[in-house]
Design a protein around this motif. Sequence first.
Motif, short mmCIF file in Angstrom:
data_model
loop_
_atom_site.label_atom_id
_atom_site.label_comp_id
_atom_site.label_asym_id
_atom_site.label_seq_id
_atom_site.Cartn_x
_atom_site.Cartn_y
_atom_site.Cartn_z
N THR A 272 61.63 33.30 101.41
CA THR A 272 60.84 34.48 101.10
C THR A 272 60.62 34.59 99.60
N TYR A 273 59.62 35.39 99.23
CA TYR A 273 59.18 35.52 97.83
C TYR A 273 58.87 36.98 97.52
N PHE A 274 59.37 37.42 96.37
CA PHE A 274 59.09 38.76 95.86
C PHE A 274 58.37 38.67 94.53
N GLN A 275 57.43 39.57 94.34
CA GLN A 275 56.88 39.81 93.01
C GLN A 275 57.21 41.26 92.69
N ASN A 276 58.07 41.46 91.73
CA ASN A 276 58.68 42.78 91.50
C ASN A 276 59.33 43.24 92.79
N GLU A 277 59.03 44.43 93.26
CA GLU A 277 59.69 44.92 94.48
C GLU A 277 58.91 44.55 95.75
N ALA A 278 57.74 43.99 95.59
CA ALA A 278 56.90 43.68 96.75
C ALA A 278 57.27 42.31 97.33
N GLN A 279 57.53 42.30 98.62
CA GLN A 279 57.80 41.05 99.33
C GLN A 279 56.46 40.48 99.77
N LEU A 280 55.96 39.50 99.02
CA LEU A 280 54.62 38.99 99.27
C LEU A 280 54.57 37.92 100.36
N ASP A 281 55.68 37.30 100.63
CA ASP A 281 55.68 36.26 101.67
C ASP A 281 57.07 36.19 102.28
N LYS A 282 57.15 36.38 103.57
CA LYS A 282 58.42 36.23 104.28
C LYS A 282 58.27 35.26 105.43
N SER A 283 57.30 34.37 105.30
CA SER A 283 56.97 33.46 106.39
C SER A 283 58.07 32.45 106.68
N GLY A 284 58.96 32.21 105.71
CA GLY A 284 60.01 31.23 105.92
C GLY A 284 61.27 31.77 106.57
N LEU A 285 61.37 33.06 106.73
CA LEU A 285 62.57 33.63 107.36
C LEU A 285 62.64 33.13 108.80
N PRO A 286 63.75 32.50 109.20
CA PRO A 286 63.78 31.81 110.49
C PRO A 286 63.79 32.71 111.71
N SER A 287 64.24 33.93 111.57
CA SER A 287 64.25 34.83 112.72
C SER A 287 64.32 36.27 112.22
N ASP A 288 64.19 37.19 113.15
CA ASP A 288 64.25 38.60 112.75
C ASP A 288 65.67 39.05 112.42
N ARG A 289 66.63 38.12 112.49
CA ARG A 289 67.98 38.44 112.04
C ARG A 289 68.09 38.39 110.51
N PHE A 290 67.09 37.78 109.89
CA PHE A 290 67.08 37.62 108.44
C PHE A 290 66.20 38.70 107.83
N PHE A 291 66.74 39.33 106.79
CA PHE A 291 66.01 40.40 106.12
C PHE A 291 66.33 40.35 104.64
N ALA A 292 65.31 40.48 103.79
CA ALA A 292 65.52 40.47 102.35
C ALA A 292 64.88 41.69 101.72
N GLU A 293 65.47 42.15 100.66
CA GLU A 293 64.91 43.30 99.95
C GLU A 293 65.16 43.17 98.46
N ARG A 294 64.33 43.88 97.71
CA ARG A 294 64.44 43.92 96.25
C ARG A 294 63.89 45.28 95.82
N PRO A 295 64.60 46.34 96.13
CA PRO A 295 64.06 47.69 96.06
C PRO A 295 63.61 48.16 94.68
N GLU A 296 64.26 47.70 93.63
CA GLU A 296 63.90 48.15 92.29
C GLU A 296 63.31 47.03 91.45
N GLY A 297 62.96 45.94 92.12
CA GLY A 297 62.31 44.86 91.39
C GLY A 297 63.24 44.03 90.54
N SER A 298 64.55 44.18 90.75
CA SER A 298 65.47 43.33 90.00
C SER A 298 66.40 42.63 90.99
N VAL A 299 67.55 43.19 91.28
CA VAL A 299 68.51 42.58 92.20
C VAL A 299 67.91 42.49 93.60
N SER A 300 68.21 41.37 94.26
CA SER A 300 67.74 41.18 95.63
C SER A 300 68.93 40.90 96.53
N THR A 301 68.80 41.32 97.77
CA THR A 301 69.83 41.06 98.77
C THR A 301 69.19 40.39 99.98
#
Lengths: 115, 115
Positions: A47-76
């Motif tokens: 997956t790919y973020f630009q600032n806080e926006a998740q622009l592409d999550k096409s590589g996440l293998p299943s709906d068990r995977f979730f990524a976030e970057r709420p303030e545009g810095s740290v990501s989980t």
Amino acid sequence: GAGVSQSPRYKVAKRGQDVALRCDPISGHVSLFWYQQALGQGPEFLTYFQNEAQLDKSGLPSDRFFAERPEGSVSTLKIQRTQQEDSAVYLCASSLAGAPNYGYTFGSGTRLTVV
Amino acid sequence: AQTVTQSQPEMSVQEAETVTLSCTYDTSESDYYLFWYKQPPSRQMILVIRQEAYKQQNATENRFSVNFQKAAKSFSLKISDSQLGDAAMYFCAYRSARSNYQLIWGAGTKLIIKP
């Protein structure tokens, strides 16, 4: 910070357990990427973020995977109900901008082992 | 879809000698970027050298140089005067100029340096 920091460095999870992997990019880096690297293979885009926006999550293998970057810095990157096939190194990279001539800086990854 | 192939799972070279790592790729695009990354046991991906496809001149960084053959879709890495610290996994990667983010990776070549 001086580099991309990932934590934890190692994580052992029992099958079915939820895990959260943290990435702290270089300050001011707009773009942030997650890659999954299985043993003996090259990384694969998640997956790919630009600032806080998740622009592409096409590589996440299943709906068990979730990524976030709420303030545009740290990501989980969160993996729910882990399975053995989720065992891999999870690499995070950041870059100053999306332009191709800007280099990525990678962290040292989190090695996830699901038992 | 683009693919990257590294046909040498492992290479070995005597210290101070020269070694060439092979990489081929498949793409229908004319504008793209190619990279060689080094991954030591610390797991952090370190950029070794990059090449813009529109440049005919082969990139060089100190002891590292590439042989970029666009028509043949080949991008080999030459390491001169090999040093013990060069021992690592080496990955070839492709990035489209149209998409600003995703790297597509080969499977890697393990480089062993013999003292």
